[in-house]
Design a protein around this motif. Structure first.
Motif, PDB file in Angstrom:
ATOM      1  N   ARG A   1      -2.847   0.014  -5.533  1.00  0.00           N
ATOM      2  CA  ARG A   1      -1.846   0.243  -4.481  1.00  0.00           C
ATOM      3  C   ARG A   1      -1.965   1.642  -3.887  1.00  0.00           C
ATOM      4  O   ARG A   1      -1.346   1.955  -2.879  1.00  0.00           O
ATOM      5  CB  ARG A   1      -0.405   0.109  -5.030  1.00  0.00           C
ATOM      6  CG  ARG A   1       0.007  -1.222  -5.661  1.00  0.00           C
ATOM      7  CD  ARG A   1      -0.238  -2.401  -4.770  1.00  0.00           C
ATOM      8  NE  ARG A   1      -1.545  -2.987  -5.089  1.00  0.00           N
ATOM      9  CZ  ARG A   1      -2.186  -3.843  -4.309  1.00  0.00           C
ATOM     10  NH1 ARG A   1      -1.676  -4.200  -3.141  1.00  0.00           N
ATOM     11  NH2 ARG A   1      -3.344  -4.339  -4.669  1.00  0.00           N
ATOM     12  N   LEU A   2      -2.724   2.522  -4.552  1.00  0.00           N
ATOM     13  CA  LEU A   2      -2.807   3.926  -4.137  1.00  0.00           C
ATOM     14  C   LEU A   2      -3.316   4.048  -2.702  1.00  0.00           C
ATOM     15  O   LEU A   2      -4.389   3.550  -2.365  1.00  0.00           O
ATOM     16  CB  LEU A   2      -3.732   4.695  -5.089  1.00  0.00           C
ATOM     17  CG  LEU A   2      -3.875   6.205  -4.863  1.00  0.00           C
ATOM     18  CD1 LEU A   2      -2.549   6.906  -5.072  1.00  0.00           C
ATOM     19  CD2 LEU A   2      -4.938   6.772  -5.802  1.00  0.00           C
ATOM     20  N   GLY A   3      -2.510   4.703  -1.842  1.00  0.00           N
ATOM     21  CA  GLY A   3      -2.872   4.860  -0.442  1.00  0.00           C
ATOM     22  C   GLY A   3      -3.119   6.306  -0.076  1.00  0.00           C
ATOM     23  O   GLY A   3      -3.013   7.221  -0.917  1.00  0.00           O
ATOM     24  N   GLU A   4      -3.420   6.548   1.183  1.00  0.00           N
ATOM     25  CA  GLU A   4      -3.713   7.896   1.680  1.00  0.00           C
ATOM     26  C   GLU A   4      -2.514   8.818   1.472  1.00  0.00           C
ATOM     27  O   GLU A   4      -1.368   8.442   1.704  1.00  0.00           O
ATOM     28  CB  GLU A   4      -4.054   7.841   3.171  1.00  0.00           C
ATOM     29  CG  GLU A   4      -5.425   7.249   3.484  1.00  0.00           C
ATOM     30  CD  GLU A   4      -6.550   8.104   2.962  1.00  0.00           C
ATOM     31  OE1 GLU A   4      -6.406   9.354   3.003  1.00  0.00           O
ATOM     32  OE2 GLU A   4      -7.557   7.550   2.493  1.00  0.00           O
ATOM     33  N   GLY A   5      -2.816  10.045   1.042  1.00  0.00           N
ATOM     34  CA  GLY A   5      -1.781  11.065   0.901  1.00  0.00           C
ATOM     35  C   GLY A   5      -0.856  10.869  -0.281  1.00  0.00           C
ATOM     36  O   GLY A   5       0.165  11.556  -0.388  1.00  0.00           O
ATOM     37  N   SER A   6      -1.198   9.965  -1.189  1.00  0.00           N
ATOM     38  CA  SER A   6      -0.328   9.676  -2.334  1.00  0.00           C
ATOM     39  C   SER A   6      -0.886  10.261  -3.623  1.00  0.00           C
ATOM     40  O   SER A   6      -2.078  10.549  -3.736  1.00  0.00           O
ATOM     41  CB  SER A   6      -0.140   8.164  -2.502  1.00  0.00           C
ATOM     42  OG  SER A   6       0.712   7.650  -1.510  1.00  0.00           O
TER      43      SER A   6
ATOM     44  N   LYS B   1      -4.309  -3.217 -12.977  1.00  0.00           N
ATOM     45  CA  LYS B   1      -5.284  -3.205 -11.886  1.00  0.00           C
ATOM     46  C   LYS B   1      -4.570  -3.319 -10.537  1.00  0.00           C
ATOM     47  O   LYS B   1      -4.898  -2.592  -9.584  1.00  0.00           O
ATOM     48  CB  LYS B   1      -6.276  -4.354 -12.055  1.00  0.00           C
ATOM     49  CG  LYS B   1      -7.310  -4.430 -10.938  1.00  0.00           C
ATOM     50  CD  LYS B   1      -8.228  -5.622 -11.124  1.00  0.00           C
ATOM     51  CE  LYS B   1      -9.214  -5.744  -9.955  1.00  0.00           C
ATOM     52  NZ  LYS B   1     -10.068  -6.944 -10.076  1.00  0.00           N
ATOM     53  N   MET B   2      -3.587  -4.236 -10.459  1.00  0.00           N
ATOM     54  CA  MET B   2      -2.820  -4.400  -9.231  1.00  0.00           C
ATOM     55  C   MET B   2      -2.142  -3.098  -8.842  1.00  0.00           C
ATOM     56  O   MET B   2      -2.195  -2.658  -7.691  1.00  0.00           O
ATOM     57  CB  MET B   2      -1.777  -5.511  -9.402  1.00  0.00           C
ATOM     58  CG  MET B   2      -0.837  -5.721  -8.222  1.00  0.00           C
ATOM     59  SD  MET B   2       0.659  -4.664  -8.264  1.00  0.00           S
ATOM     60  CE  MET B   2       1.529  -5.319  -9.689  1.00  0.00           C
ATOM     61  N   PHE B   3      -1.522  -2.424  -9.802  1.00  0.00           N
ATOM     62  CA  PHE B   3      -0.777  -1.197  -9.512  1.00  0.00           C
ATOM     63  C   PHE B   3      -1.710  -0.080  -9.067  1.00  0.00           C
ATOM     64  O   PHE B   3      -1.453   0.602  -8.072  1.00  0.00           O
ATOM     65  CB  PHE B   3       0.016  -0.763 -10.742  1.00  0.00           C
ATOM     66  CG  PHE B   3       0.898   0.428 -10.497  1.00  0.00           C
ATOM     67  CD1 PHE B   3       2.112   0.295  -9.852  1.00  0.00           C
ATOM     68  CD2 PHE B   3       0.505   1.695 -10.897  1.00  0.00           C
ATOM     69  CE1 PHE B   3       2.926   1.394  -9.606  1.00  0.00           C
ATOM     70  CE2 PHE B   3       1.307   2.801 -10.664  1.00  0.00           C
ATOM     71  CZ  PHE B   3       2.523   2.642 -10.013  1.00  0.00           C
TER      72      PHE B   3
ATOM     73  N   THR C   1       0.870  -1.171   0.000  1.00  0.00           N
ATOM     74  CA  THR C   1       0.000   0.000   0.000  1.00  0.00           C
ATOM     75  C   THR C   1       0.907   1.222   0.000  1.00  0.00           C
ATOM     76  O   THR C   1       1.718   1.399   0.909  1.00  0.00           O
ATOM     77  CB  THR C   1      -0.907   0.028   1.241  1.00  0.00           C
ATOM     78  OG1 THR C   1      -1.743  -1.139   1.231  1.00  0.00           O
ATOM     79  CG2 THR C   1      -1.788   1.272   1.225  1.00  0.00           C
ATOM     80  N   LEU C   2       0.801   2.017  -1.030  1.00  0.00           N
ATOM     81  CA  LEU C   2       1.725   3.135  -1.227  1.00  0.00           C
ATOM     82  C   LEU C   2       1.100   4.412  -0.673  1.00  0.00           C
ATOM     83  O   LEU C   2       0.304   5.078  -1.344  1.00  0.00           O
ATOM     84  CB  LEU C   2       2.058   3.281  -2.720  1.00  0.00           C
ATOM     85  CG  LEU C   2       2.542   1.991  -3.402  1.00  0.00           C
ATOM     86  CD1 LEU C   2       2.758   2.213  -4.887  1.00  0.00           C
ATOM     87  CD2 LEU C   2       3.813   1.473  -2.747  1.00  0.00           C
TER      88      LEU C   2
ATOM     89  N   PHE D   1       4.759   9.864  -3.902  1.00  0.00           N
ATOM     90  CA  PHE D   1       4.525  10.254  -5.294  1.00  0.00           C
ATOM     91  C   PHE D   1       4.972   9.077  -6.139  1.00  0.00           C
ATOM     92  O   PHE D   1       6.147   8.710  -6.133  1.00  0.00           O
ATOM     93  CB  PHE D   1       5.309  11.515  -5.658  1.00  0.00           C
ATOM     94  CG  PHE D   1       4.892  12.118  -6.978  1.00  0.00           C
ATOM     95  CD1 PHE D   1       3.937  13.120  -7.020  1.00  0.00           C
ATOM     96  CD2 PHE D   1       5.439  11.680  -8.169  1.00  0.00           C
ATOM     97  CE1 PHE D   1       3.536  13.677  -8.231  1.00  0.00           C
ATOM     98  CE2 PHE D   1       5.054  12.224  -9.378  1.00  0.00           C
ATOM     99  CZ  PHE D   1       4.101  13.228  -9.413  1.00  0.00           C
ATOM    100  N   VAL D   2       4.026   8.472  -6.848  1.00  0.00           N
ATOM    101  CA  VAL D   2       4.274   7.199  -7.528  1.00  0.00           C
ATOM    102  C   VAL D   2       4.139   7.386  -9.036  1.00  0.00           C
ATOM    103  O   VAL D   2       3.142   7.946  -9.516  1.00  0.00           O
ATOM    104  CB  VAL D   2       3.277   6.118  -7.048  1.00  0.00           C
ATOM    105  CG1 VAL D   2       3.680   4.754  -7.591  1.00  0.00           C
ATOM    106  CG2 VAL D   2       3.189   6.105  -5.526  1.00  0.00           C
ATOM    107  N   VAL D   3       5.133   6.928  -9.796  1.00  0.00           N
ATOM    108  CA  VAL D   3       5.107   7.024 -11.254  1.00  0.00           C
ATOM    109  C   VAL D   3       5.251   5.633 -11.845  1.00  0.00           C
ATOM    110  O   VAL D   3       6.181   4.891 -11.490  1.00  0.00           O
ATOM    111  CB  VAL D   3       6.245   7.924 -11.789  1.00  0.00           C
ATOM    112  CG1 VAL D   3       6.207   7.982 -13.319  1.00  0.00           C
ATOM    113  CG2 VAL D   3       6.157   9.325 -11.193  1.00  0.00           C
TER     114      VAL D   3
END
Length: 335
Positions: free
Chosen positions: A266-271, A261-263, A241-242, A246-248
């Motif tokens: 993964r979006l978590g709080e504050g991201s 879908k898996m990626f 859980t990210l 900041f995810v690219v």
């Protein structure tokens, strides 16, 4: 009439443009007048420098366009920004639409990079150079999930990493996570030597290159060591859980539907999450659907998810890259 006065060729007219700062005028002309040469070629005009003046000779419409481009570039220099060949090329390619909407001699084209959007990193200030890039950067700051879709060289990944570094420096996120599918571009390289890092690093190199542009070497090494910046293949994201990151995801066209879908989940709080890709460069095995195309189809109607599109006009690498992309696009119908 003095012997040094310039007489325009028959059938053409001329206009004298004056620029008060000779130092800026040198930068406007470029090394060996390279910027002037590019403008001459684009508009079919002749530009001659005399002191702090430029004499532009050609057809009336071409002179108007040339004056607009020169004035816009000079205004950029007056604002304390430099000019690179890519800036000139970008303005020449984006300028036709502005000229076609009633630009008069003496007016300036609206150059997107003068629009006030800039990204401050540790090593440099980054500015979007086209209208599409400007809209893309705005969406990266405004949305928690953003897609950047378009051909190579349009700045999709570069600008995303720059925004990530800027938000990290500003304390808006705790870490930066960069990922891409470990898919070979049309050729099998076989087993690579070394440990896991040695095996995956060749696939991740473009992400390292972008980071090196924005962060000093020692600081980057320390952040990588402390896991404040992570660069990892897409497969390594499963089960995480990210949060506050900041995810690219780069080269997303090579993610399968299940991987995408898996990626995304993964979006978590504050991201914040950015997905970049080029639908024309899918390297997945024949018959395997691209997760980028599926995501675009399924998510386009969801509020707060932005989709930003680029074309060959947004290419900011060597000008030939735009011409190459256009040639391949024109040949799409052939085998």
């Amino acid at each position: 009439m003095s012997s040094s006065e310039i007489i325009p060729p028959s059938g053409t007219t001329s206009q004298l443009l004056e620029y008060p700062d000779n130092r800026l005028l040198i930068d406007l002309c470029g090394a060996y007048d390279a910027h002037l040469a590019a403008i001459e070629k684009a508009f079919g005009v002749q530009i001659v420098r005399r002191g702090n003046q430029l004499s532009v000779m050609g057809e009336d419409d071409a002179i108007v366009r040339t004056a607009s481009v020169l004035d816009t570039l000079y205004a950029r220099l007056e604002g304390g920004r430099g000019i690179e060949p890519a800036d000139v090329d970008s303005l020449l390619r984006m300028g036709d639409s502005a000229v076609g909407t009633g630009v008069r001699a003496g007016d300036q084209l609206e150059m997107p990079i003068l629009g006030g959007i800039e990204i401050q990193t540790r090593k440099k200030r980054v500015e979007p150079r086209t209208a599409a890039q400007k809209a893309y950067v705005h969406s990266l700051f405004a949305n928690e999930l953003a897609f950047g879709i378009g051909p190579a060289g349009t700045g999709k990944t570069y600008l995303a990493v720059a925004v990530g570094v800027s938000m990290f420096i500003g304390g808006h996120v705790d870490k930066i996570i960069l990922s891409r599918p470990a898919v070979e571009a049309g050729e099998k390289l076989g087993y690579l030597p070394g440990d896991m890092k040695d095996k995956v690093d060749p696939y991740m190199q473009p992400l390292y290159d972008a980071l090196n542009d924005f962060l000093p070497g020692k600081q980057l090494a320390k952040l990588l060591e402390d896991k404040k910046i992570e660069i990892a293949p897409l497969a390594f994201m499963r089960g995480r859980t990210l949060s506050n990151a900041f995810v690219v995801l780069d080269e997303a066209q090579n993610a399968t539907s299940m991987q995408m879908k898996m990626f995304l989940t993964r979006l978590g709080e504050g991201s914040r999450m950015v997905i970049t890709g080029d639908r024309t460069q899918i390297d997945l095995p024949r018959g395997v659907a691209s997760g980028l195309q599926d995501a675009e189809r399924l998510l386009k109607s969801i509020p707060k998810i932005s989709f930003n599109y680029f074309t060959s006009k947004d290419v900011v690498r060597h000008p030939l890259v735009a011409a190459i992309i256009e040639a391949y696009e024109a040949d799409t119908g052939h085998a």
